[in-house]
Motif scaffolding. Structure first.
Motif, PDB file in Angstrom:
ATOM      1  N   PRO A  15       0.826  -1.216   0.000  1.00 24.52           N
ATOM      2  CA  PRO A  15       0.000   0.000   0.000  1.00 24.52           C
ATOM      3  C   PRO A  15       0.856   1.260   0.000  1.00 24.52           C
ATOM      4  CG  PRO A  15      -0.195  -1.191   2.096  1.00 24.52           C
ATOM      5  CD  PRO A  15       0.663  -2.012   1.190  1.00 24.52           C
ATOM      6  N   GLY A  16       0.407   2.234  -0.761  1.00 26.21           N
ATOM      7  CA  GLY A  16       1.123   3.505  -0.833  1.00 26.21           C
ATOM      8  C   GLY A  16       0.660   4.482   0.236  1.00 26.21           C
ATOM      9  N   PRO A  17       1.254   5.656   0.234  1.00 28.88           N
ATOM     10  CA  PRO A  17       0.972   6.630   1.284  1.00 28.88           C
ATOM     11  C   PRO A  17      -0.419   7.268   1.210  1.00 28.88           C
ATOM     12  CG  PRO A  17       2.452   7.561  -0.356  1.00 28.88           C
ATOM     13  CD  PRO A  17       2.278   6.104  -0.701  1.00 28.88           C
ATOM     14  N   LEU A  18      -1.131   7.102   0.119  1.00 25.82           N
ATOM     15  CA  LEU A  18      -2.439   7.746  -0.017  1.00 25.82           C
ATOM     16  C   LEU A  18      -3.609   6.818   0.300  1.00 25.82           C
ATOM     17  CD1 LEU A  18      -1.845   9.863  -3.237  1.00 25.82           C
ATOM     18  CD2 LEU A  18      -1.704  10.578  -0.852  1.00 25.82           C
ATOM     19  N   VAL A  19      -3.321   5.582   0.719  1.00 27.09           N
ATOM     20  CA  VAL A  19      -4.387   4.622   0.987  1.00 27.09           C
ATOM     21  C   VAL A  19      -5.355   5.146   2.053  1.00 27.09           C
ATOM     22  CG1 VAL A  19      -4.896   2.328   1.914  1.00 27.09           C
ATOM     23  CG2 VAL A  19      -3.141   2.604   0.176  1.00 27.09           C
ATOM     24  N   ALA A  20      -4.840   5.678   3.130  1.00 22.71           N
ATOM     25  CA  ALA A  20      -5.710   6.178   4.206  1.00 22.71           C
ATOM     26  C   ALA A  20      -6.604   7.317   3.709  1.00 22.71           C
ATOM     27  CB  ALA A  20      -4.878   6.639   5.401  1.00 22.71           C
ATOM     28  N   LYS A  21      -6.055   8.212   2.909  1.00 20.28           N
ATOM     29  CA  LYS A  21      -6.855   9.318   2.378  1.00 20.28           C
ATOM     30  C   LYS A  21      -7.926   8.814   1.422  1.00 20.28           C
ATOM     31  CE  LYS A  21      -3.509  12.993   2.906  1.00 20.28           C
ATOM     32  NZ  LYS A  21      -2.865  14.151   2.318  1.00 20.28           N
ATOM     33  N   LEU A  22      -7.576   7.810   0.618  1.00 20.90           N
ATOM     34  CA  LEU A  22      -8.542   7.248  -0.312  1.00 20.90           C
ATOM     35  C   LEU A  22      -9.672   6.543   0.442  1.00 20.90           C
ATOM     36  CD1 LEU A  22      -9.393   6.825  -3.196  1.00 20.90           C
ATOM     37  CD2 LEU A  22      -7.854   4.867  -3.315  1.00 20.90           C
ATOM     38  N   LYS A  23      -9.337   5.811   1.492  1.00 18.80           N
ATOM     39  CA  LYS A  23     -10.370   5.168   2.312  1.00 18.80           C
ATOM     40  C   LYS A  23     -11.320   6.212   2.892  1.00 18.80           C
ATOM     41  CE  LYS A  23      -7.980   0.999   3.786  1.00 18.80           C
ATOM     42  NZ  LYS A  23      -7.421   0.241   4.904  1.00 18.80           N
ATOM     43  N   LYS A  24     -10.765   7.308   3.379  1.00 16.91           N
ATOM     44  CA  LYS A  24     -11.578   8.377   3.958  1.00 16.91           C
ATOM     45  C   LYS A  24     -12.493   9.001   2.896  1.00 16.91           C
ATOM     46  CE  LYS A  24     -11.141  12.518   6.793  1.00 16.91           C
ATOM     47  NZ  LYS A  24     -10.216  13.442   7.456  1.00 16.91           N
ATOM     48  N   ALA A  25     -11.941   9.238   1.708  1.00 19.43           N
ATOM     49  CA  ALA A  25     -12.732   9.833   0.630  1.00 19.43           C
ATOM     50  C   ALA A  25     -13.867   8.905   0.205  1.00 19.43           C
ATOM     51  CB  ALA A  25     -11.841  10.158  -0.564  1.00 19.43           C
ATOM     52  N   ILE A  26     -13.582   7.607   0.106  1.00 18.40           N
ATOM     53  CA  ILE A  26     -14.618   6.651  -0.287  1.00 18.40           C
ATOM     54  C   ILE A  26     -15.709   6.582   0.768  1.00 18.40           C
ATOM     55  CG2 ILE A  26     -15.088   4.197  -0.669  1.00 18.40           C
ATOM     56  CD1 ILE A  26     -12.385   4.056  -2.150  1.00 18.40           C
ATOM     57  N   LYS A  45      -8.413  -6.814  -7.064  1.00 17.06           N
ATOM     58  CA  LYS A  45      -8.225  -7.691  -5.914  1.00 17.06           C
ATOM     59  C   LYS A  45      -7.285  -7.054  -4.895  1.00 17.06           C
ATOM     60  CE  LYS A  45      -6.647 -12.289  -4.506  1.00 17.06           C
ATOM     61  NZ  LYS A  45      -6.201 -11.777  -3.257  1.00 17.06           N
ATOM     62  N   PHE A  46      -6.192  -6.476  -5.360  1.00 15.72           N
ATOM     63  CA  PHE A  46      -5.232  -5.823  -4.460  1.00 15.72           C
ATOM     64  C   PHE A  46      -5.912  -4.703  -3.684  1.00 15.72           C
ATOM     65  CE2 PHE A  46      -2.065  -2.402  -3.807  1.00 15.72           C
ATOM     66  CZ  PHE A  46      -1.232  -3.058  -2.909  1.00 15.72           C
ATOM     67  N   MET A  47      -6.665  -3.866  -4.376  1.00 19.18           N
ATOM     68  CA  MET A  47      -7.345  -2.752  -3.717  1.00 19.18           C
ATOM     69  C   MET A  47      -8.398  -3.266  -2.733  1.00 19.18           C
ATOM     70  SD  MET A  47      -5.711  -0.233  -4.899  1.00 19.18           S
ATOM     71  CE  MET A  47      -6.587   1.270  -4.579  1.00 19.18           C
ATOM     72  N   LYS A  48      -9.136  -4.304  -3.118  1.00 19.27           N
ATOM     73  CA  LYS A  48     -10.144  -4.870  -2.238  1.00 19.27           C
ATOM     74  C   LYS A  48      -9.496  -5.462  -0.985  1.00 19.27           C
ATOM     75  CE  LYS A  48     -14.261  -7.648  -2.220  1.00 19.27           C
ATOM     76  NZ  LYS A  48     -15.233  -8.363  -3.000  1.00 19.27           N
ATOM     77  N   ASP A  49      -8.342  -6.109  -1.150  1.00 18.41           N
ATOM     78  CA  ASP A  49      -7.613  -6.647   0.004  1.00 18.41           C
ATOM     79  C   ASP A  49      -7.167  -5.534   0.959  1.00 18.41           C
ATOM     80  OD1 ASP A  49      -7.956  -9.206  -0.977  1.00 18.41           O
ATOM     81  OD2 ASP A  49      -5.885  -9.419  -1.700  1.00 18.41           O
ATOM     82  N   LEU A  50      -6.991  -4.332   0.431  1.00 24.80           N
ATOM     83  CA  LEU A  50      -6.631  -3.175   1.263  1.00 24.80           C
ATOM     84  C   LEU A  50      -7.865  -2.528   1.902  1.00 24.80           C
ATOM     85  CD1 LEU A  50      -3.987  -1.347  -0.966  1.00 24.80           C
ATOM     86  CD2 LEU A  50      -3.552  -2.740   1.064  1.00 24.80           C
ATOM     87  N   GLY A  51      -9.036  -3.027   1.548  1.00 25.96           N
ATOM     88  CA  GLY A  51     -10.267  -2.449   2.079  1.00 25.96           C
ATOM     89  C   GLY A  51     -10.814  -1.337   1.210  1.00 25.96           C
TER      90      GLY A  51
END
Length: 76
Positions: free
Chosen positions: A6-17, A41-47
């Motif tokens: 996971p990259g550094p923007l995963v948390a921000k993307l989760k918040k935006a979604i 699949k990779f993105m789904k595994d990250l939530g």
């Protein structure tokens, strides 16, 4: 994808979604379109649930190719 991390923007993307939904979240890659299922699949595994139809493989790494896609998508 092999050993994706996971990259550094995963948390921000989760918040935006969670705030706005995933309908207007897109992934644009220079990889072939066949990579969409692995990316999904990779993105789904990250939530991160991003519709597979919102994952686009251009098979073209030129910056102009990405810019043209973005301009077309914005015009929609």
């Amino acid at each position: 994808m092999v050993d994706g991390k996971p990259g550094p923007l995963v948390a921000k993307l989760k918040k935006a979604i969670s705030k706005f939904g995933n309908e207007h979240i897109f992934i644009l890659t220079a990889r072939p379109q066949q990579a969409a299922s692995a990316i999904y699949k990779f993105m789904k595994d990250l939530g991160l649930e991003i519709p597979i139809e919102n994952i686009t493989g251009l098979e073209d790494g030129r910056p102009d190719a990405k810019a043209e896609w973005i301009i077309t998508k914005a015009a929609e």
